[in-house]
Design an enzyme around this catalytic site. Structure first.
Site, PDB file in Angstrom:
ATOM      1  N   GLY A   7       0.834  -1.190   0.000  1.00  0.00           N
ATOM      2  CA  GLY A   7       0.000   0.000   0.000  1.00  0.00           C
ATOM      3  C   GLY A   7       0.870   1.241   0.000  1.00  0.00           C
ATOM      4  O   GLY A   7       2.048   1.190  -0.361  1.00  0.00           O
ATOM      5  N   PHE A   8       0.296   2.356   0.443  1.00  0.00           N
ATOM      6  CA  PHE A   8       1.050   3.607   0.400  1.00  0.00           C
ATOM      7  C   PHE A   8       2.352   3.548   1.203  1.00  0.00           C
ATOM      8  O   PHE A   8       3.388   4.022   0.744  1.00  0.00           O
ATOM      9  CB  PHE A   8       0.189   4.751   0.945  1.00  0.00           C
ATOM     10  N   GLU A 167     -18.495  10.432   1.201  1.00  0.00           N
ATOM     11  CA  GLU A 167     -18.261  10.276  -0.231  1.00  0.00           C
ATOM     12  C   GLU A 167     -19.212   9.248  -0.850  1.00  0.00           C
ATOM     13  O   GLU A 167     -19.746   9.458  -1.935  1.00  0.00           O
ATOM     14  CB  GLU A 167     -16.786   9.925  -0.481  1.00  0.00           C
ATOM     15  N   ALA A 312      -3.722   8.558   3.811  1.00  0.00           N
ATOM     16  CA  ALA A 312      -2.700   8.216   2.817  1.00  0.00           C
ATOM     17  C   ALA A 312      -1.418   9.048   2.973  1.00  0.00           C
ATOM     18  O   ALA A 312      -0.322   8.482   2.967  1.00  0.00           O
ATOM     19  CB  ALA A 312      -3.281   8.351   1.405  1.00  0.00           C
TER      20      ALA A 312
END
Lengths: 443, 443
Positions: A7-8, A167, A312
């Site tokens: 991942g990040f 969102e 993130a």
């Protein structure tokens, strides 16, 4: 050097080591998937705006340029801190340095049985499952003659008023009011009911109260109803119990409760209540300076007593910082304490509206949305992905159309056999089993 | 007017009716999926070059502009020709005109049990399943220390030397020789073995012998081995028996044997041996002029005794022609016999190479490939899709990269429960169960 998780945090640690590390370095990146996933845009796959491959990049692609890096697609089963060895589905791996960056998963507040009825949004498969449920709900509503059942098919509940919940709710509102308007003849998609349930006293609690308020207004303009100070006490196949009320809804989405990777428990070191590993200021595990835990899997205390948020940018910075500390070690230098450079937070509400804050700076509305688009494109890994996402965003902005409105099934075989086949066929038929499967008699 | 099937024939029949039909017309399009699938490019999804949504368009989108058209997502269970009624999973539908355009599915020459080991390529789900198997085979080979098992993981067999088989084999060859070269450290992807097995005496039997020969040479340059005059007699989890030989291969793909939709049998009218409905020259069912069968589901005899091939252009023309014949009826005019305007055939072999013929015109190589790209973009439905596909093709042409190299799993739940969960988790682990799951001891 073994890095678990693409991942990040993991990817950026690997990149930093490649860029600045010695030629003798050997790095192995292990992930149970073959791709790096840009999670901030996952809700767009769930809402049929982008395709899974638009926001994923094969880990091998990102790290291909260097002979010192190996990638293994495998899942990690255990970590033996004493012998410095991890056991994976592809065999054991010895390490001199280990970075764990496995991310987080969803927590259902002790009610794991809710997951079946309320998918979370952390993986591609969950995103396409949500997409399937949402689009199928409309297809079934179209052929449903009974008004009460139709209403339930067009009722969506999102649990959790953080950025992800906002969102998702905003996108559902937009989908129903704008995108699907012309697609359906018998139902009025704007009769959709979207309910966002938040346990705290306002949505987007990490933001300024004023921005929370503006976001709530923006959501309401998209037809979303917001219930704050409300806890979900039950989630079943066809309804949700929130506070005292029962809401009958075909589709429930989970955007509350995150929990760190189960692997952390195997480490035998102190954890936060939500499962995150409490790390030292240099991001290493207490008593094991050669082991780092990064990103959503870690809990990093800051000077003001709060912990670094599970975002993130934080994961990216931690990945680079841990890599730097390893390089310090290799050069005989002192390690450095991690300091989170808070670049700010943003959340988008449907098309053309967002809220953002950084330091004292506040933004909302269209300009914030442009900034949101710009920053996400910038951080997306892979030129190809950037181009494709940009084009699809421009397209859906102009046309109000969501391009990836594809319902795919679980079962690929044409003739599944035996009971497994029956289970598979049942799942492959539209949506979850419910009263709407009953034959309706009018043509 | 009820149209069953949202493929090339059904969609084009609906469009023609909309464009030229009277205002009193009512058309209902029924499909078990919500999307129209551009099948000619399905192999690109299977080979990780495009995303599923790039080649699909929601049927509602295509037909949204007209109030006279309704779309229902449902599967058809039976057809009652006498009472002019079809039964669907969403209830019965009466019709005055009926068009069946359900397409074709795969036939395994009486060995349905082969399907588990050798997926066909007719749906999105099959394409992503093939993608998963192919990419996973490479991932597993990367961590496989035993040379014989590694060889088997890198052996791919494609059964069927028609256009689909040739396109799959060529793409596999290209994937191994060009695309994946830098992604893997331990294996040499060009050590891949791709075997294309054809029962007849040459591949691409529908083409001129000279073009068959050129295509075979192009395939061989991509590392594909071609066996003609060879029939597959057995397909098991880890091997294929072809003629006298046993080939150990992890991945087998089925591109032979097509069979028309099972629904045709329920009609009680004469069928070809492969299940296609034999229709009159006006495309209607003998004895039932109000019922048409189109596309891959129908067998249309031509003046020279051959039947119209199961190609997209034929389905498109038949859809329009059947619509015209219905309009003739409504105007009290005479119906017309269908004449297939053979625009030619083409097949692509990897990047930048194809063969094409039309009438006496022959083309091969790069120029044929450009024509292939152009024509497929032209026929792709949806401006958005055209743009996205064009960009991705340009990207992969320049970079030799396949952008959609995404391995997705079947199971979306994080914590599947019970035996269904065990089955699901087993499927969710990389690839099919095989010897490679054994723990390898070297790090």
């Amino acid at each position: 050097m073994v890095i678990v998780g693409g991942g990040f945090a993991g990817i950026n640690a690997a990149r930093r080591l490649i860029r600045s590390g010695p030629t003798s370095l050997r790095v192995t990146v292990v992930d149970r998937r073959n791709h790096h996933l840009f999670q901030p845009l996952l809700y767009q796959v769930a809402m049929a705006g982008l395709s899974p491959a638009d926001i994923s990049t094969p880990i091998r692609s990102i790290l291909e340029d260097d002979e010192r890096v190996q990638v293994r697609m495998a899942s990690v089963e255990s970590v033996d801190l004493a012998s410095r060895r991890i056991t994976t589905s592809a065999g054991p791996l010895d390490y001199d340095y280990l970075m764990l960056a496995c991310g987080a998963t969803h927590a259902y507040f002790g009610h794991d049985e809710w997951e079946e009825h309320a998918p979370g949004l952390k993986t591609i498969e969950q995103a396409t499952e949500i997409r399937r449920r949402v689009l199928t709900a409309y297809e079934r509503a179209e052929i449903e003659p009974e008004p009460e059942r139709r209403r339930r098919l067009l009722t969506f509940v999102v649990v959790g008023g953080g950025a992800t919940g906002v969102e998702l709710a905003g996108a559902l509102g937009e989908l129903s009011r704008h995108t699907l308007g012309r697609d359906f003849r018998r139902i009025d998609p704007s009769a959709t009911r979207v309910l966002l349930i938040e346990g705290g006293d306002r949505i987007l609690a990490a933001f300024d109260p004023e921005l929370s308020r503006r976001a709530a207004r923006a959501l309401e303009r998209l037809g979303v109803t917001i219930w704050v100070n409300t806890r979900v006490t039950e989630i079943a196949a066809d309804h949700v119990k929130a506070g005292d009320e029962v809401v009958y809804a075909q589709t429930v989405l989970w955007a509350a409760g995150v929990r760190a990777s189960p692997l952390s428990q195997a480490l035998g070191v102190p954890l936060e209540r939500d499962g995150r590993v409490i790390v030292e200021s240099d991001l290493s595990v207490p008593g094991h300076p050669e082991v780092f835990v990064l990103g959503d899997q870690a809990s990093v205390r800051q000077a003001d007593g709060t912990t670094v948020p599970g975002l993130a940018p934080a994961a990216i910075q931690q990945g680079r910082h841990a890599a730097d500390n390893v390089l310090h070690d290799l050069r005989g230098e002192q390690r450095e304490a991690f300091e989170y450079f808070d670049k700010g937070i943003m959340a988008t509400i449907g098309r053309a509206s967002a809220v953002a804050q950084s330091g004292r700076f506040r933004m909302s509305g269209f300009i914030a949305w442009l900034a949101w688009c710009f920053i996400h494109i910038l951080y997306l890994i892979g030129f190809r992905n950037r181009v494709l996402v940009m084009i699809q965003w421009m397209w859906s902005y102009v046309r109000y159309k969501r391009g990836a409105r594809l319902i795919t099934e679980h079962e690929w075989r044409l003739r599944p056999t035996g009971s497994e086949g029956e289970v598979a066929m049942k799942k492959a038929s539209a949506g979850r089993a419910s009263a709407a499967d009953d034959v309706s008699t009018s043509a």
